[in-house]
Design a protein around this motif. Structure first.
Motif, mmCIF file in Angstrom:
data_model
loop_
_atom_site.group_PDB
_atom_site.id
_atom_site.type_symbol
_atom_site.label_atom_id
_atom_site.label_comp_id
_atom_site.label_asym_id
_atom_site.label_seq_id
_atom_site.Cartn_x
_atom_site.Cartn_y
_atom_site.Cartn_z
ATOM 1 N N VAL A 142 -10.670 -16.189 19.984
ATOM 2 C CA VAL A 142 -11.165 -14.581 19.757
ATOM 3 C C VAL A 142 -10.838 -14.469 18.353
ATOM 4 N N GLU A 143 -12.095 -13.816 17.749
ATOM 5 C CA GLU A 143 -12.022 -13.466 16.436
ATOM 6 C C GLU A 143 -12.824 -12.157 16.098
ATOM 7 N N GLY A 144 -12.132 -11.279 15.367
ATOM 8 C CA GLY A 144 -12.581 -9.881 15.187
ATOM 9 C C GLY A 144 -13.366 -9.614 14.308
#
Length: 159
Positions: free
Chosen positions: A157-159
């Motif tokens: 998961v990357e923001g």
């Protein structure tokens, strides 16, 4: 009531009420509990593995460690309890609920859950996420545990 190491191995507790027990160790391995209420107690280690626990309530109590490995739980309620470590590895749990409880660490390796309500349980950490099958969580718990679920599934998961 204060007890040091209390041994109830292989004991049968039926229609029993235990109040305000203060014990560093309560060893109830391979015991049978039916219609039991344990309330207002402070127990360091509740060693109750390979046990049969039915129609039992744990209320207003604090535990450092509860070992329920390979136990069978049916119609069990934990209410207003603080548990540092809860080990349900290999346990079979049916209709178990937590109301206003907190657990620091929850182990679920090879657990079999059916109708287990975890919505009233604040969970610090979970081991063996596959053991959650058969449990009910609320939306806030799922959101809080999302990074753990993602890691377990190999999702980045990357923001």
């Amino acid at each position: 009531m204060t007890a040091h190491t209390t041994v109830l191995q292989h004991a049968r507790l039926t229609e029993t009420r235990i109040e305000r027990l203060n014990a560093p160790v309560l060893d109830a391995t391979r015991s049978t509990w039916r219609d039991v209420e344990l309330s207002g107690s402070r127990i360091g280690a509740l060693d109750i593995y390979d046990a049969g626990i039915r129609s039992t309530r744990f209320t207003g109590s604090k535990f450092d460690w509860i070992n329920l490995r390979s136990s069978s739980l049916e119609d069990v309620l934990f209410e207003d309890c603080t548990i540092e470590e809860l080990d349900l590895s290999g346990a079979t749990a049916t209709r178990v609920a937590f109301v206003n409880c907190r657990v620091g660490s929850l182990a679920l390796a090879h657990a079999t859950l059916k109708d287990v309500d975890l919505r009233g349980l604040e969970i610090g950490a979970i081991g063996n996420l596959e053991g959650l099958a058969g449990a009910t969580l609320d939306a806030q718990q799922v959101t809080t545990l999302a990074p753990v679920f993602a890691s377990h599934l190999g999702i980045r998961v990357e923001g």
